[in-house]
Each structure stands twice: as structure tokens, then as C-alpha cells.
Scaffold this active site. Sequence first.
Site: not given
Ligand code: NVA
Ligand code: CP
Length: 300
Positions: A134, A219
Site C-alpha cells: 500500500q 483508514d
Molecule cells: N487496516 C485495514 C486495511 C485494509 C486494506 C485492515 O487490515 O483491514
Molecule cells: N487497500 C487494500 O489493500 O485493499 P484490499 O483489502 O481490497 O486488497
Amino acid sequence: MTVQHFLTLDDLAISTLENLIDRAVELKSLTRRGAIFEPLKNKSLAMIFSKSSTRTRVSFEVGMRQLGGGTLNLSPNDTQIGRGEPIEDTSRVISSMVDGIMIRTDSHSMVQKLAEYSSVPVINGLTDDFHPCQLLADMQTLKELRGSIHGAKVAWIGDGNNVCNSFMNAARLFNFDLHIATPAGYEPKERIAKLNAGHFQISNDPKVAAEKADVVVTDTWASMGQEAEKEVRLAAFDGFCVDSSLMGLARKDALFMHCLPAYRGMEVSETVIEGKQSAVFLEAENRLHAQKALLEHLLA
Ligand code: NVA
Ligand code: CP
């Protein structure tokens, strides 16, 4: 010969990370021009997902295809991983047949073990601790939109989670000024904060972080695996929604970033995520280009 993995940003030198970002911009333009570029012909990437994904799944799948290679989608439930085959064995077996392994799972130490036993590069597609892919896409996005990130003020407002941890690593490596604001008790893990000591500031006040920021990032308040805590978290994060008034404290031309998926009305308002300062869909698209540069570097 030691195998080059990508489990955190620290696995690559800053000069390599910067080259990858430049390369991502080049590959993006090649793709846009319809050029065929297949340095990974006949190469395979095994993708292990024990958590949901849209962007990571699609970007690695399409990226490998565009580079001439292919992917295998392995879910723990359909493989012997789900029935308890040791990761040391799984790693040696899979890596004897493929050219790279991308994994998304909860335990970062499990991914380290997978890498230790793998004869091919292992890429971290998100763990509970880090999300380095990311950050590659985010650094590319900032480069495209703002040129150098060096010395910029980046505000992280929300949970001290995996993406926040990778932002701390990025602040140290790319040399930007990271201001984190989380509710009390939701700060980044001490062990990871220690690694980045001196490269970020932290408070429990989102306004302090947002003040004159060049970039505001957030986030979800409840990451994958934290679903049971959702109600408690919603209450704890009251006041941390990145809305127009919080964005109004940042610089006029500040960018809003979010790795997605986003929950409108929670960590970000509809107006901000859909507003003209929002870079979220460019970040998402850049996952493809940044990871193609990474795949070319690790697998070609
Ligand atoms: N912090 C989030 C990011 C998703 C791309 C998770 O770990 O679910
Ligand atoms: N940002 C991200 O990793 O998205 P996904 O969970 O859809 O892969």
C-alpha cells in the site's frame, strides 16, 4: 544466494524503493500506451489469501498477467494450510514450483517463517502489522501529484494499525514529517513505534495532527479480524472522522488519502472522500503499477 523478500519497506534500500516508484510511473505510461512488456513470461505467482481483498487480489492478478506471467489463487481452506500443514513444509513445497509468493494473513511472524523457508521471493500483501505494498502505491501517488514528499507534513488520523505502521516506516525512509492522532489506547504497537522513534509525533488530538498538513490519511476503525470490537471502536473513535472541518485545518491544497475500503460517515465523510482533494482512487489504481515494478524487481 539469499532470497530478496518484501515483508516490510525495510527489506529494500531507500534507493531501490525510489527506483521502484520511478519504474511504476514508467510502467503505468507503457500500459496506457498499450505496449506489450512481458519480462515475467512463464513465471507464476502463488497468492495466498486468508483475509478478504479486492485491490490486492485484482492488482497482483492483473499485474502478473500484464507482465506475461500467471497467478494461482490459494485459500487456506482449499489447501492443506487450513488443515494444519506446517508453514515450513508448505513454503518449501510451493516455492519449489512457483517464482514468487504473495500472502495476506493475520500473523506477521507466520509470514516471516514462510519467507525463511521459501526459495523464492515472498511479498507481504498485508498482515496485522504491516501493509508495505500500500505504501509503495501511496508514495507513487504522492510523487505523481506533489513531486517530492521530502519534508511534507502527513497527518495520520485514526487507528494505529497495520497501514499506520507502514506509514511510520515510510516516514523514516522517505523522510517526511508524520503526525499521528489516535484515540487513547489505539496508538501503534510499542514495538513498531520504537523502530521508528524520532520519525513521527503522536497525540490524541486529530486537530493537532491536521493543522497545516500537506496530506491527511485515515483508514477503517475496525480492521479485518477486529469485527467483534466494532461497536466499542465506533464509540472510542468519536471525533476522529476526517470531515470538511478537519480537512479545513490542513493546507488548502492538502490531499486526502485512504487505502480503501472506506466506511463513509465513520473514518471519513462522504464530502471529503468524494471531494476534489481526495486521491483515493489514484492510490487504488497505483497498486497495480507499483506492484508491477515490485514484481519485475523481485521476479524477473
Ligand atoms: N487496516 C485495514 C486495511 C485494509 C486494506 C485492515 O487490515 O483491514
Ligand atoms: N487497500 C487494500 O489493500 O485493499 P484490499 O483489502 O481490497 O486488497
